[in-house]
Enzyme design. Sequence first.
Site, short mmCIF file in Angstrom:
data_model
loop_
_atom_site.label_atom_id
_atom_site.label_comp_id
_atom_site.label_asym_id
_atom_site.label_seq_id
_atom_site.Cartn_x
_atom_site.Cartn_y
_atom_site.Cartn_z
N ASP A 683 0.83 -1.20 0.00
CA ASP A 683 0.00 0.00 0.00
C ASP A 683 0.87 1.25 0.00
O ASP A 683 0.61 2.21 -0.74
CB ASP A 683 -0.92 0.00 1.22
CG ASP A 683 -1.84 1.20 1.24
OD1 ASP A 683 -2.65 1.35 0.31
OD2 ASP A 683 -1.73 2.02 2.17
N LYS A 687 1.58 4.27 -3.01
CA LYS A 687 1.50 5.71 -2.75
C LYS A 687 2.78 6.43 -3.16
O LYS A 687 2.73 7.52 -3.76
CB LYS A 687 1.21 5.96 -1.26
CG LYS A 687 -0.18 5.49 -0.84
CD LYS A 687 -0.41 5.64 0.65
CE LYS A 687 -1.81 5.17 1.03
NZ LYS A 687 -2.05 5.27 2.49
#
Length: 822
Positions: A683, A687
């Site tokens: 995750d 980003k």
Amino acid sequence: MKVLKFGGSSIADATRIQRVIDIINTYKNKETSVVVSAFGGVTDELIAIVKMALMNVDYAKRVQELEQRHLKILTALISNKKELEQIAQTVKTLFSEMVNLLKGISLVKECSDKTLDYMMSFGERLSAMMISQTLLSQKTDCVFVDARQVIKTDNVFGAARGIGAKVDLEKTTTLIKNFYAKNKKLKIITGFIAESDKGHTTTLGRNGSDYTASIFAAAIDAKQLEIWKEVDGVLTADPRMVNQPFVLKSVSYEEAMELSHFGANVIHPSTMTPVMEKNIPIWIKNSFNKNAIGTVIKRDGGKDTQDVIKGVTAIPKIALLQLKGNGMMGIPGSSKRLFDALAQAQVNVILITQASSQHTLCVAINQANAVEAKRLVDEEFRLEIKSKEIDPITITNDLCIVAIVGEGMRSAVGTSGKMFSALGKNGVNIIAIAQGSSELNISAVVTEQDKYKAINVLHDAFFISQTTTLHLFLIGVGLIGKTLIQMIQKQLPTLQEKHLLDIKILGISRTQKMYFSEAGISTQKHESILEEKGEKANLAKFVKTMKDMNYSNSVLIDCTSNEEVISYYEEILQHNISIVTPNKKANSSTYKSYRTLKTTAQQRGVKFLYETNVGAGLPIISTINDLLNSGDTIVKIEAVLSGTLNYIFSHFSAQNKFSEVVLEAKQKGFTEPDPRDDLNGMDVARKIVILAREVGATLEMKDIDVQNLVPEDCRKIKDIEAFMLKLQTHNAHFETLRKKAEDKGEKLRFAAHFENNKAKVSLVSVPASHPFYNLNGSDNIISITSQRYLKQPLVIKGPGAGADVTAAGVFADIIRIGNYVK
């Protein structure tokens, strides 16, 4: 003196007729004149009956039904039985005459234009007679006037084909004046019909009753002519196409004619000719709302308001005929030959546009005439086409002409720029443009598919330009989506009042159901509406419906983490629909896909906003873009971008074992259902790759050096509970890492690092002097080192997870789009 005219819709039944009689009775002046059409739908019914007689189809029942309709109206209006019987007998006599005429038509199987005109005259003769008799029965003194007594024409027939006889205005005016000199009573006059110099019944063509009223008004030098319709006045747009058109206070004769030419339901240009010459104002009023002020049409009506534009209108079902080729350049007569060829087939040219090079000539015509027009023009230019001096004629169908009309544009700079800018921002492609030297209108040819969008875009731009309306389509009404709707509901009054921004949700979808409403979906009742009225969710159908609705300033809000939704992003952007999304999977997929979406949005003039992809509601992406746009250069980015992992490592201590903290975070809902989806670092990798791409790097996910915190022997365990148990066996490893950092006076943080076009995601130990040291809870932090912030990095810190802050970030992106489209 005044002349009032009531159309068929105003007198369609007894209730409406009584309403009209009440209006007439408010005019105390006995010299008021009232012109009436046939009762609503009667003229069309008469034509249909004639067609049945021609085909030898039994028409008797239709005639009987029509007669009974008139008698039923009469019974509702006349209370005195004796008077009712007398008037009913007159009605029956007229229908008996009609039946005899139909028998003749049926026998000879022929109906000339002259005969049809006479047949159509029964509608007005019946309505005017019945209304005058009703007034007399209700003690209002009046006289019935058969307009054939005073309106004289030539011997041209053909009302059913839209052809009206030419009125001898000089003779007619004399006859009307003489009639009025002898008759001072209120006059109820038949509209539409007249008489030829040979004594035959003629008709005045389309809108003939309006023309009758105008002729009478001009002949008697009336103070004003009132045309009573079913609308409050001349509207800024067709209410069937625009939700909230406005009533204009006044328009000039020229503006009214332009609006009528382009299909607006105002008044036919020929109607205005007699009164224009006498400078008699025309009032458009509403028989269903007699207290409405209405609109006045007069010589200087265009100057009464500050509005540059008076109306936005359209002509649908248009075809564009294109003649082009080098053989036209500098050769006189090409245009004449084109128009002569079209004239042979009586094809009306609605719009003309030609390049100054004379290489291309385009004309807009009614689509119904397209095939015949092409045949004739091809034949006319057959030699030039054969020698390739001129290209074969092309016809483009399914088009529409949209136009803005107003005298104000003569002195207003930038009107056309505003028009084309508004259309362009909403993805309406302009195929051809025309503007007359009178500067009364600017016309643009667009596709029929874009008709509604174009009309609404232009209406918003010129009439409610102070308020911008965004039309939202929301996919995903989980925690973030639901919170967003609540925010819109709470903040909308402030946005409308202070920011002139309105937001309507037109479509909504969750996993099982979806629902659309052009009127807008209630933010308070969306859940119950979706449950009760929603249809089975289908993503492809959702996207298609959104595209087909084709609203201006449309925005898709994707509050899912669904990869199937992002597969439609490019198609949605191509259709000039902006996208706002916290779904980071689109921008962290392949770099090619990322650039395609960015480029498509830029080319189509729409927005693709995803501030919440990184740091929830924190202004990270917008800050980076502001730095770059202002000429700064990003040197390095360091960031803690996982609220989940920061919670874990800020609570991990000598008293709390690593596995216990992970379990606590899971129980509080801070982690994904499977905590490994947070611990594997992917995750955070998504980003940082998004941020790196915003800076200009061409990184792929495989280029990111990612430290996976999930121990290798825990990665393939299918059961989550079994994984949590297995994680306990690795507590010592994580405690060793924590203790090592503590001994150095540092803390553990799971951070992303980007520098020199390289990025990595790993567990790092930071000293007390580092911005990340005091980060607590689920907060995120980003440190941006740039040429401008070289010695002291720019730091952004705050909540990086949670439905509230994520929904707030999505809402902020929506408002940015609202500010962009203004």
